[in-house]
Design an enzyme around this catalytic site. Structure first.
Site, PDB file in Angstrom:
ATOM      1  CB  VAL A   9      -0.957   0.033   1.209  1.00 25.63           C
ATOM      2  CG1 VAL A   9      -2.028  -1.043   1.083  1.00 25.63           C
ATOM      3  CG2 VAL A   9      -0.196  -0.108   2.517  1.00 25.63           C
ATOM      4  CB  SER A  10       0.464   4.535  -1.513  1.00 23.12           C
ATOM      5  OG  SER A  10       0.246   3.923  -2.768  1.00 23.12           O
ATOM      6  CB  THR A  11       0.003   6.105   3.158  1.00 28.00           C
ATOM      7  OG1 THR A  11      -1.330   5.601   3.328  1.00 28.00           O
ATOM      8  CG2 THR A  11       0.041   7.020   1.934  1.00 28.00           C
ATOM      9  CD  GLN A  14      -3.236   3.535   1.025  1.00 31.96           C
ATOM     10  OE1 GLN A  14      -2.060   3.521   0.720  1.00 31.96           O
ATOM     11  NE2 GLN A  14      -4.197   3.623   0.123  1.00 31.96           N
TER      12      GLN A  14
END
Length: 202
Positions: A9-11, A14
């Site tokens: 996931v990007s962050t 998340q």
């Protein structure tokens, strides 16, 4: 043969659970987890996975956007996996299959490679045009340094080099760092070490 999962996931906020559940239905021997942007291939868990997978293993992702965000990175990844005889499968992108049993997949990869090359050529052309305009207007400042001190891929390449367990070619293949860039970085580190050592002795 092992089934290896890669989820991302990007962050940090998340959740990875949904991807993990999807892959666990297929049955994974190991899952690599990452919470970081996929802007490039310089992700520590991804590079660790590429270093640890063995011939015959299959890497599973829920969809290709989890492991790559550009066709350029996808083809670089495919080249690495083919050389290691490792397959890549996506639950969403079911057409992708690096084995020789799927000629349709190879056909699509070839078409995509052609489109990717065209895209790179167009980008380079626009960059040259932009540089020429900037030069005429006196705004061109030259190239921005690519490998800064916190560059994850370069730092990992230096770490692998210092361990002395693999060739420079293999390190560059895993980290997607060029030989010239790696040698320049090693030279910078060597010079800095000598300067620091000299300073401490005075």
């Amino acid at each position: 043969m092992k089934k290896i999962g890669y989820i991302r996931v990007s962050t940090a906020e998340q959740n990875l659970e949904r991807q993990k559940q999807q892959l666990e239905k297929v049955g994974m021997d190991k899952i690599y987890e990452e919470k970081v942007s996929a802007a490039n291939m310089d992700r520590l868990e991804l590079q660790k996975m590429l270093n640890e997978v063995k011939e015959g293993d299959i890497i599973y992702v829920t969809d290709l956007t989890r492991i790559t965000r550009s066709t350029k990175d996808l083809f670089a990844l495919i080249d690495i996996l083919k050389e290691k005889n490792v397959n890549l499968k996506s639950l969403k992108d079911t057409w992708l299959d690096l084995s020789t049993d799927n000629p349709y997949s190879q056909f699509l990869i070839t078409i995509m490679a052609g489109v990717n090359q065209l895209e790179r050529d167009l980008i380079r052309m626009r960059q040259r045009e932009g540089i020429e305009i900037a030069k005429r207007e006196g705004k061109y400042k030259g190239r921005v340094k690519k490998y800064h001190n916190n560059h994850a891929g370069m730092n990992y390449a230096v770490e692998l080099y210092n361990k002395g367990e693999m060739t420079v070619n293999r390190i560059c293949e895993i980290t997607n760092i060029s030989r010239a860039s790696l040698y320049r970085k090693l030279k910078e580190i060597s010079i800095k070490f000598k300067i620091d050592k000299t300073s401490n002795n005075h």
